[in-house]
Design an enzyme around this catalytic site. Sequence first.
Site, PDB file in Angstrom:
ATOM      1  N   SER A 100       4.683  -6.195   3.131  1.00  0.00           N
ATOM      2  CA  SER A 100       5.580  -6.816   2.190  1.00  0.00           C
ATOM      3  C   SER A 100       6.364  -5.844   1.330  1.00  0.00           C
ATOM      4  O   SER A 100       7.295  -6.242   0.621  1.00  0.00           O
ATOM      5  CB  SER A 100       4.768  -7.734   1.267  1.00  0.00           C
ATOM      6  OG  SER A 100       3.848  -6.959   0.492  1.00  0.00           O
ATOM      7  N   SER A 159       0.628  -3.728   3.798  1.00  0.00           N
ATOM      8  CA  SER A 159       1.971  -3.867   3.222  1.00  0.00           C
ATOM      9  C   SER A 159       2.626  -2.570   2.792  1.00  0.00           C
ATOM     10  O   SER A 159       3.819  -2.559   2.465  1.00  0.00           O
ATOM     11  CB  SER A 159       1.933  -4.833   2.033  1.00  0.00           C
ATOM     12  OG  SER A 159       1.762  -6.158   2.481  1.00  0.00           O
ATOM     13  N   LYS A 192       7.946  -1.446  -6.549  1.00  0.00           N
ATOM     14  CA  LYS A 192       7.965  -2.794  -5.975  1.00  0.00           C
ATOM     15  C   LYS A 192       8.013  -3.808  -7.118  1.00  0.00           C
ATOM     16  O   LYS A 192       7.373  -3.600  -8.162  1.00  0.00           O
ATOM     17  CB  LYS A 192       6.697  -2.980  -5.132  1.00  0.00           C
ATOM     18  CG  LYS A 192       6.638  -4.215  -4.255  1.00  0.00           C
ATOM     19  CD  LYS A 192       5.343  -4.165  -3.411  1.00  0.00           C
ATOM     20  CE  LYS A 192       5.189  -5.366  -2.507  1.00  0.00           C
ATOM     21  NZ  LYS A 192       3.947  -5.282  -1.689  1.00  0.00           N
TER      22      LYS A 192
END
Length: 474
Positions: free
Chosen positions: A153, A177, A78
């Site tokens: 996310s 997330s 990420k």
Amino acid sequence: MFDQWLPIRELVASVQSGKTSAVSLVTEAIKRAKATKDYNAILSIPEERALKRASQIDADIKAGKSVGDLAGIPFVAKDNFLTLGTPTTAASHILEPFEAPFQATAIQKLEAAGAIVIAKANLDAFAHGSSTENSAFGPTKNPIDTSRVPGGSSGGSGAAVALNIAPFALGTDTGGSIRLPASFCGIVGLKPTYGLVSRFGVVAMASSTDVIGPLTRTSEDAALVLDVMSGRDPLDGTTIQRDTTSYTKLDSSLKGKKIGVIKEFYADGIDSDIKNATLATIKKLESAGAEIKQVSLPSIDLALACYYIIVPAEVSSNLSRYDGQRYGLAASDAQDLEESYEIARERGFEAENKRRIMIGTYVLSSGYYDAYYKRAQTVRTKLINEFAEVFTSVDFLVGPTAPFTAFKLGQNVGDPLQMYLADIMTVAANLVGIPAISIPAGEVNKLPIGIQFMAPQLHDRQLLGIAQATEKLL
């Protein structure tokens, strides 16, 4: 869509034996990342560095040197993990030009074990969101249905695994997330116990709930990655001692396991098809020998409201460092110092970042601290006590990961409250610091759904075991 990767354990054995080269795995993963760019799951590719590291691993194998438990395995991080060889943007314009001078501890540990970062994944800017639509660089599309969101996310990481770009990806989980993208994309997402994996070198969102974890195809792969990343880190004072037994030593027996069904998760608001599918899975667990018991967490309905007071409060503090002075976006046209702060933050932050900064500043301000922040922390303590009490009678808790399937792109962009409801079944685990995992549990209307297990703090290995047992059952 590309063929699914072999299990990580088999890939590593193939590389270590010389049957497959690390360079070939990395080359294939980069090819897949480039070929799937229309999904917008990937923000950047450190191709030169990745291939150089792969060549070194192949050379070490030929020289008879030790190459680690994840030798040659390509993975996606990420884009809020600091990495070398590519920018770290947190999907925000304010960090768009930023290149990290060092790497996150989790990345360092994985690379020391032979794994190789081949790409950085899209996310909601600063991890503020549940759909990956808040990225400054455009939304990520769900690989199952490109008209829908992949969850957030860590939506880029979830999509990268679902697209078979790499065998695993890293995400961060502040309120769900990792688990929400896992549910929406039909993969496995693990949120470890708070403090089990170092957060050093990861862009902070809410420091009391942020956790790092893997997104994979199976619980076994998640266990392999956790086994490498976990443990104390002198650079992160919140880290804790890991299990002395390897996280790969899983007990996948269901017989005698006590599993609590949270009755509050089955009230109004959950999609009826998801409710029925989850209850059907629980019935299979019971038939396989698990002892099922309904339990109650009376305060869990307050968890979402509590979360959206505490987390924005920490967000407003953590984002205060982005002022356009030391790194990232600078306002070169500002007339004075004060204006340079205002312009850099106005241009650099997304609307959701600004919303959370304002909410957080408000609940921490004089006159409102006691009314909101202090009361939310009181509720958090009550939740911690209720979970501790429930875990005296059951080994695990189970329920749906999300109340609905992946929703349409743009459907909830103008309705923040509806967007926040996506986290309603995941935030409690973050507030109380326990481990939780989402695994695939079938489909509803041709869209994947996830089932979530939770366990007491530091029972991560046991949690992975019950997840693996359920995978075999399904």
